[in-house]
Design an enzyme around this catalytic site. Structure first.
Site, PDB file in Angstrom:
ATOM      1  N   ASP A  44      24.790  48.621  78.504  1.00  0.00           N
ATOM      2  CA  ASP A  44      25.775  49.645  78.126  1.00  0.00           C
ATOM      3  C   ASP A  44      25.271  51.041  78.480  1.00  0.00           C
ATOM      4  O   ASP A  44      25.819  52.028  78.026  1.00  0.00           O
ATOM      5  CB  ASP A  44      26.058  49.554  76.625  1.00  0.00           C
ATOM      6  CG  ASP A  44      24.812  49.822  75.793  1.00  0.00           C
ATOM      7  OD1 ASP A  44      23.689  49.901  76.368  1.00  0.00           O
ATOM      8  OD2 ASP A  44      24.941  49.965  74.562  1.00  0.00           O
ATOM      9  N   THR A  54      38.268  50.281  63.725  1.00  0.00           N
ATOM     10  CA  THR A  54      38.906  50.138  65.036  1.00  0.00           C
ATOM     11  C   THR A  54      39.021  51.519  65.684  1.00  0.00           C
ATOM     12  O   THR A  54      38.719  51.694  66.873  1.00  0.00           O
ATOM     13  CB  THR A  54      40.292  49.480  64.888  1.00  0.00           C
ATOM     14  OG1 THR A  54      40.109  48.165  64.364  1.00  0.00           O
ATOM     15  CG2 THR A  54      41.007  49.400  66.221  1.00  0.00           C
ATOM     16  N   GLU A  88      37.322  52.851  69.146  1.00  0.00           N
ATOM     17  CA  GLU A  88      38.099  53.350  70.288  1.00  0.00           C
ATOM     18  C   GLU A  88      37.775  54.808  70.596  1.00  0.00           C
ATOM     19  O   GLU A  88      37.780  55.212  71.760  1.00  0.00           O
ATOM     20  CB  GLU A  88      39.604  53.156  70.054  1.00  0.00           C
ATOM     21  CG  GLU A  88      40.038  51.716  69.790  1.00  0.00           C
ATOM     22  CD  GLU A  88      39.628  50.699  70.851  1.00  0.00           C
ATOM     23  OE1 GLU A  88      39.376  51.098  72.018  1.00  0.00           O
ATOM     24  OE2 GLU A  88      39.559  49.500  70.526  1.00  0.00           O
TER      25      GLU A  88
END
Ligand code: ARG
Ligand code: ZN
Ligand code: CA
Length: 273
Positions: A209, A185, A189
Site C-alpha cells: 500500500d 465506512t 472512504e
C-alpha cells in the site's frame, strides 16, 4: 504548535421525497454524528473510539467541519447540508455505478476546490451485503498507486450508503446496520479520497500500500480476527483501510498521514490552515 488542516464538508443527502429524518432523508443529528467520528478518528482523540496506542498510530492533524456558506456565499439553514430529491428509491451500484457517476454527482456537486463533497444514497438491496461506500482517488499528487479509480473534477468526493453514515453510539438512528454502524465506512472512504490504498495492497504478499509502517497482507480481513498473519508479520487489521468491522478499527499510521498530507498539499482542494 502544529498546523491543522480543516476541511469544509457538504453532505448531499439524496432522498426520494421522504420527510426529513426518515428513510434516506437522514437527520441533521445523523450527519453531525459522522463528522464527530471523522474528527475522533483523524485526530486519534483520547477517550473516543478513534484513540489507539499503536506505536505507528498517528494524529493526522486533519479535521472536518460542516460548511457554513453555500456556493453563492449565502448562509446555510442547515450548515453543510444539501438535501436533494433524486427521484428514485435506489441507486444501482453496478460496475460503472451509473447513474451516480453520470448524473447525480455532476448535477449536484459543489465546487470541489471549495468543498469536500459527500453524497449519502440508498444503494439498494444486494444479495449478500450492500456496498457500504466508495471513493474517487486524487490524481495530481504524483504518489505511487493513485493511477486507478480517478475521475473528472465533477465527480470528486465519496458516496456512502445512508445506513452506514453516522454512529449509532451518538444517537438513535434505527436504519443503521451493525457491524457497520460506527461511522468507519466514511473514515475508510475519506482515507481513499486523501490517497490511501487498502492495507493489503489489493493483491497477494507482493503488493503493498506504499506505506512502510503497515505490514504486508495478502487479503482483506472481515470481522475482527485475532493474531492474523497471511504474509510474514502480524497484520494491522485495526487499520481503517482494511475491511474489518467498524468496532475493530482505530488506526491511521504515520506513513498514511504523510500520504494524506502530500495529497492535501498538491491537489487543488479547499482546506483552511
Ligand atoms: N468500500 C468498502 C465496502 O463497501 C468499505 C468498507 C468499509 N469497512 C467498514 N468496516 N466500514 O465494502
Ligand atoms: Zn476501500
Ligand atoms: Ca505496507
Amino acid at each position: 504548535y502544529q498546523t491543522i488542516y480543516r476541511i469544509p464538508v457538504v453532505v448531499h443527502i439524496v432522498h426520494n421525497g421522504e420527510a426529513v429524518g426518515s428513510g434516506a432523508n437522514i437527520s441533521y443529528a445523523q450527519i453531525q454524528s459522522q463528522i464527530e467520528v471523522l474528527n475522533e478518528d483523524f485526530r486519534r482523540r483520547i477517550g473516543s473510539n478513534g484513540f489507539n496506542e499503536n506505536e505507528a498510530g498517528a494524529d493526522t492533524l486533519i479535521e472536518f467541519f460542516l460548511a457554513t456558506e453555500d456556493p453563492n456565499g449565502s448562509a446555510l439553514e442547515e450548515p453543510g447540508i444539501d438535501r436533494v430529491d433524486g427521484g428514485r428509491s435506489e441507486w444501482p451500484k453496478g460496475f460503472l455505478r451509473n447513474p451516480i457517476e453520470t448524473s447525480l454527482k455532476p448535477f449536484t456537486i459543489w465546487d470541489p476546490e471549495k468543498y469536500f463533497n459527500i453524497w449519502t444514497v440508498n444503494f439498494g438491496g444486494f444479495a449478500s451485503r450492500d456496498l457500504l461506500g466508495y471513493a474517487q482517488f486524487p490524481d495530481e499528487s504524483g504518489l505511487p498507486g493513485l493511477n486507478v479509480d480517478n475521475g473528472p473534477d465533477n465527480t470528486d468526493g465519496i458516496v456512502i450508503g445512508y445506513k452506514y453514515f453516522g454512529s449509532s453510539e451518538k444517537g438513535n438512528f434505527p436504519d443503521m446496520i451493525a457491524p457497520y454502524d460506527l461511522g468507519r465506512t466514511t473514515t475508510h472512504e475519506v482515507g481513499h479520497w486523501l490517497g490511501l490504498r487498502h492495507i493489503w495492497g489489493d493483491g497477494d504478499c507482493t503488493y503493498d500500500d506504499y506505506c512502510l509502517d503497515t505490514p504486508l497482507s495478502a487479503e482483506p480481513s472481515y470481522g475482527c480476527p485475532v493474531d492474523k498473519i497471511t504474509c510474514t508479520e502480524l497484520e494491522m487489521i485495526e487499520n481503517y483501510m482494511d475491511y474489518t468491522d467498524d468496532g475493530c478499527m482505530n488506526v491511521f499510521t504515520l506513513d498514511q498521514m504523510d500520504r494524506m498530507h502530500t495529497v492535501l498539499e498538491t491537489c487543488p482542494r479547499r482546506k483552511e490552515l
